[in-house]
Write an enzyme that holds these catalytic residues in place. Sequence first.
Site, mmCIF file in Angstrom:
data_model
loop_
_atom_site.group_PDB
_atom_site.id
_atom_site.type_symbol
_atom_site.label_atom_id
_atom_site.label_comp_id
_atom_site.label_asym_id
_atom_site.label_seq_id
_atom_site.Cartn_x
_atom_site.Cartn_y
_atom_site.Cartn_z
ATOM 1 N N THR A 685 0.872 -1.013 -0.016
ATOM 2 C CA THR A 685 -0.011 0.029 -0.099
ATOM 3 C C THR A 685 0.784 1.278 -0.108
ATOM 4 O OG1 THR A 685 -0.128 0.333 2.216
ATOM 5 C CG2 THR A 685 -1.598 -1.422 1.435
ATOM 6 N N LYS A 709 6.540 4.288 0.991
ATOM 7 C CA LYS A 709 7.813 5.022 1.126
ATOM 8 C C LYS A 709 7.476 5.680 2.517
ATOM 9 C CE LYS A 709 7.403 7.279 -2.904
ATOM 10 N NZ LYS A 709 6.842 5.763 -3.629
ATOM 11 N N VAL A 739 12.642 3.259 -3.751
ATOM 12 C CA VAL A 739 13.189 4.141 -4.506
ATOM 13 C C VAL A 739 13.506 3.502 -5.948
ATOM 14 C CG1 VAL A 739 15.201 5.802 -4.838
ATOM 15 C CG2 VAL A 739 14.180 5.183 -2.578
ATOM 16 N N ALA A 741 11.630 1.872 -8.049
ATOM 17 C CA ALA A 741 11.208 0.603 -8.440
ATOM 18 C C ALA A 741 12.217 -0.693 -8.162
ATOM 19 C CB ALA A 741 10.428 0.574 -9.486
ATOM 20 N N LEU A 743 14.977 -1.048 -9.693
ATOM 21 C CA LEU A 743 16.304 -0.816 -9.875
ATOM 22 C C LEU A 743 17.077 -1.054 -8.467
ATOM 23 C CD1 LEU A 743 16.175 2.290 -11.952
ATOM 24 C CD2 LEU A 743 16.666 0.194 -12.728
ATOM 25 N N GLY A 794 -1.201 6.705 -18.692
ATOM 26 C CA GLY A 794 -1.129 6.175 -17.322
ATOM 27 C C GLY A 794 0.078 6.125 -16.771
ATOM 28 N N GLU A 797 -0.103 9.824 -11.811
ATOM 29 C CA GLU A 797 -1.199 9.461 -10.692
ATOM 30 C C GLU A 797 -2.421 9.900 -11.256
ATOM 31 O OE1 GLU A 797 -0.904 8.052 -7.728
ATOM 32 O OE2 GLU A 797 1.242 7.464 -8.493
ATOM 33 N N ASP A 808 6.504 13.372 -3.931
ATOM 34 C CA ASP A 808 6.965 11.973 -4.010
ATOM 35 C C ASP A 808 8.663 11.891 -4.263
ATOM 36 O OD1 ASP A 808 5.955 9.289 -4.174
ATOM 37 O OD2 ASP A 808 7.020 9.246 -6.230
ATOM 38 N N LYS A 812 11.726 10.329 -1.742
ATOM 39 C CA LYS A 812 12.872 9.281 -2.193
ATOM 40 C C LYS A 812 14.176 10.133 -1.669
ATOM 41 C CE LYS A 812 10.023 7.423 -5.928
ATOM 42 N NZ LYS A 812 9.659 7.375 -7.261
#
Length: 952
Positions: A685, A709, A739, A741, A743, A794, A797, A808, A812
């Site tokens: 979530t 996060k 951070v 995804a 990677l 897409g 957000e 966001d 990070k």
Amino acid sequence: MALSAASISNASRTLSSSTTFSPLNNSSKTITPSHFSSSLSLAHRSSLFRRSFVSQWGRRESLRGHVSRSVKAVLVDESKENVKLLKGDMWSVHKFGGTCVGSSERIKNVADIILKDSSEGKLVVVSAMSKVTDMMYDLINKAQSRDDSYLSAVDAVFEKHRLTAMDLIDGDDLASFLSRLHHDINNLKAMLRAIYIAGHATESFSDFVVGHGELWTAQMLSYVVRKNCQDCEWMDTREVLIVNPSGSHQVDPDFVESKKRLEEWFSRHPSKTIVATGFIASTPQNIPTTLKRDGSDFSASIIGAMLRAHQVTIWTDVDGIYSADPRKDHSYSGEWPLTTFKRTQVTRLDSNAERFFSFSSAVSEAVILRTLSYQEAWEMSYFGANVLHPRTILPVMRHDIPIMIRNIFNLAAPGTMICRPAENEDGQKLESPVKGFATIDNVALVNVEGTGMAGVPGTASAIFGAVKDVGANVIMISQASSEHSVCFALPESEVTAVAEALKSRFHEALNAGRISQVAVIHNCSILAAVGQKMASTPGVSATLFNALAKANINVRAIAQGCSEYNITVVIKREDCIRALRAVHSRFYLSKTTIAMGIIGPGLIGATLLDQLRDQAAVLKEDFNIDLRVMGITGSRAMLLSDVEIDLSNWRELVKDKGEVADLEKFTQHVHVNHFIPNTVLVDCTADSSVASCYHDWLRRGIHVITPNKKANSGPLDQYLKLRALQRQSYTHYFYEATVGAGLPIVSTLRGLLETGDKILRIEGIFSGTLSYIFNNFIGTRSFSDVVAEAKQAGYTEPDPRDDLSGTDVARKVIILARESGLKLELSDIPVQSLVPQPLRAIASAEEFMQQLPKFDNEMARVRQEAEDAGDVLRYVGVVDAVSEEGRVELQRYKKDHPFAQLSGSDNIIAFTTTRYKEQPLIVRGPGAGAQVTAGGIFSDILRLASYLGAPS
Ligand code: ADP
Ligand code: ASP
Ligand code: MG
């Protein structure tokens, strides 16, 4: 009902009027228990029987005349004057349990198995049809409690066998069988009438009655085998097996006498195939008796030993001996595990293959044991694993005859071999030192305690003398070396009598205070861990008790014999299933078996579940990593499962079987209920309330993995607490996907720090959305147009302001800053928002998108200025570790800078460190999207598995 002499003699007349076989059949005019025991010798009776039998069984006699020469040559030594039974490897012994012969179809199936066995000699021991022995005990219970329904119950027994026989045989065979059945039933009715009148049945009366089931199956089966043209004789083992009662409802075989009788029997009935009755035998005085409940296994092993057979195969309804009783469940509360104890009045819930296969096992990880030593099998069966009668082992063990346990309903299963263990076999080292677990329910503990017991010789002897006097059976004894207490376990049904006997025996000592109490603890169960290798492996009991402690199970008493084949613990009855599961999984599951709870099956969570579905089998097979999703919860509904959730249709399961979401219940379920060695909760979530639970989960030993996060970018003090806890414990917390995804950003940073590098600066494009927008904000395109395109595709957000605001990215930045050791709050990070000031308060995303073009000129101007200088615009986050600050801003980069070369929604992160000073270490790749984010979480799960010890 009043008992009259007339009614007794009526009953006896009915009995004595019988003309054909009954070991009870003698010329006496009255029947009393003492007459019963002074009946004619069995040999005499059996010759009487045989004479009458010949007329009824003409076909059998004629078949006997056709016994092939080869049978005689192979099995009979004709060189001697008397025909002599040859013993040895040419014999194979089979035993078919009640379920194997539970119907006419099954009896035919058994006949097929016998016919296919190419051994030269086959001795087949059969049980009564399933449930029949229970029905017979029920007859006695009814009759002695003067319940008239015993008569209809006898009729039901008759009917069951009549119908079965009619399905199996025909013509003269059927007529002979039915006449014999009729006759037996009439005898039984007379016997039960006598019991009814007396209101009591002696043990010999009961044994005579209950053994009939075996007589009938043996005859039916032998007819079917003969029908298939194989020479076959049936053996009433009361003519052959002689046993002495040895107390506590056990019997000891008299091998010398039985062998003599077997040879005599065989010289009269030489045959290649013999179908023998299990369970029944005679005393040396030729009184019919039984080997006690489940005794057919014992019959088979005694006969196997007498014949020196090459193997005894016990056919039953399970694939072999499991590491724990697969049928044990909460509802199963019969007394059947008390195999060794008084059972004549016990109605057992009989086994039934259909029920077994549909049964959802309490110990779902129970595994079939391919081999067991004799000692291990004995310990397992003694401690309630009723797959084998506990006395079965000894006779065959003496002659090194292996026992094979096979499933008649699954011939493909190789079964369990019980034999002498092979020394130093390959792979033995990998075997768990504990082979299996068995339990006995309905046990009580007695504790005799007092300071006056220490150092007084004879106390133990006095205690157990009193126990013996009431005929109770002690299952386990434990005495602390301080000698202040002696504690022992025995069947619940015997404890009251024992406690009274002890109180009376120690009356004086109790009054004088030398013994302070004789305490009884009711409702206990015994759990035994069995394994021959326990003897040479340190740490087994530590592991066992650790597993019990983790499951919050209190151990009331402990015993371990110095042979070390068995560790026995006494626990509360209600804890038994949990205890069994806890210890079983500790010894049997791979240590990288992980119970998983997935929180938030949205886009990322759902993708993760699908990835797990596709990869789980490979992980298990090739990497010994066993991932089991035990629960899935959204904000409204959750799915909890006692066994791992079938991920091929988890969506339907959540819909159909979901319940109202409750995070605490969810956590409890995934962590506590399954006794899988490790638990991980995966938070997919973006919720701060879920993130606020991590500390508690880690404290409880639950590992946490998340792309959320909120915890790491939330209040600094909470973050520091969380990390401190993580470092103190061996519980793991991984958040790589927070951070970039999938990677490797967090892990790269950690690698640098842990190897002593010093971070100077981290700079990167951390937002896939903003990467896409600025990669495409070129030429003459307007800013609002590119944002609309990104939204359409897409990439944003639902409200693009959530991306454009930069929060966001700031989260990070704070995560990386804190990972680098900076103690910053989110509010310490200046963020350049790309949402024009006047549009920040607008309510809807649609209206924002409509108004955004009004500000295109401003963005176009900034782009133009950059282009004029040969630069591009990029929205970046920066951690400046030297000045201990961070920021999020729109920056200009030269066109040959790596940040200017991006395409699509790529992320790029540059680490400048003391080692990577001239050229920063750069990580670049797709940093957004469900597949790569779920992949990042998945690799954290595998990282967890490797921390827990998965092979590399
Ligand atoms: P049969 O009638 O064939 O003699 P039993 O009912 O006496 O069969 O024994 C088989 C049953 O033993 C199985 O159905 C199973 O439920 C039970 N059992 C108990 N413990 C174990 C175990 N450890 N492994 C296999 N079966 C077990
Ligand atoms: N028929 C007997 C019983 O049910 C013996 C056996 O099946 O082993 O106990
Ligand atoms: Mg059995």
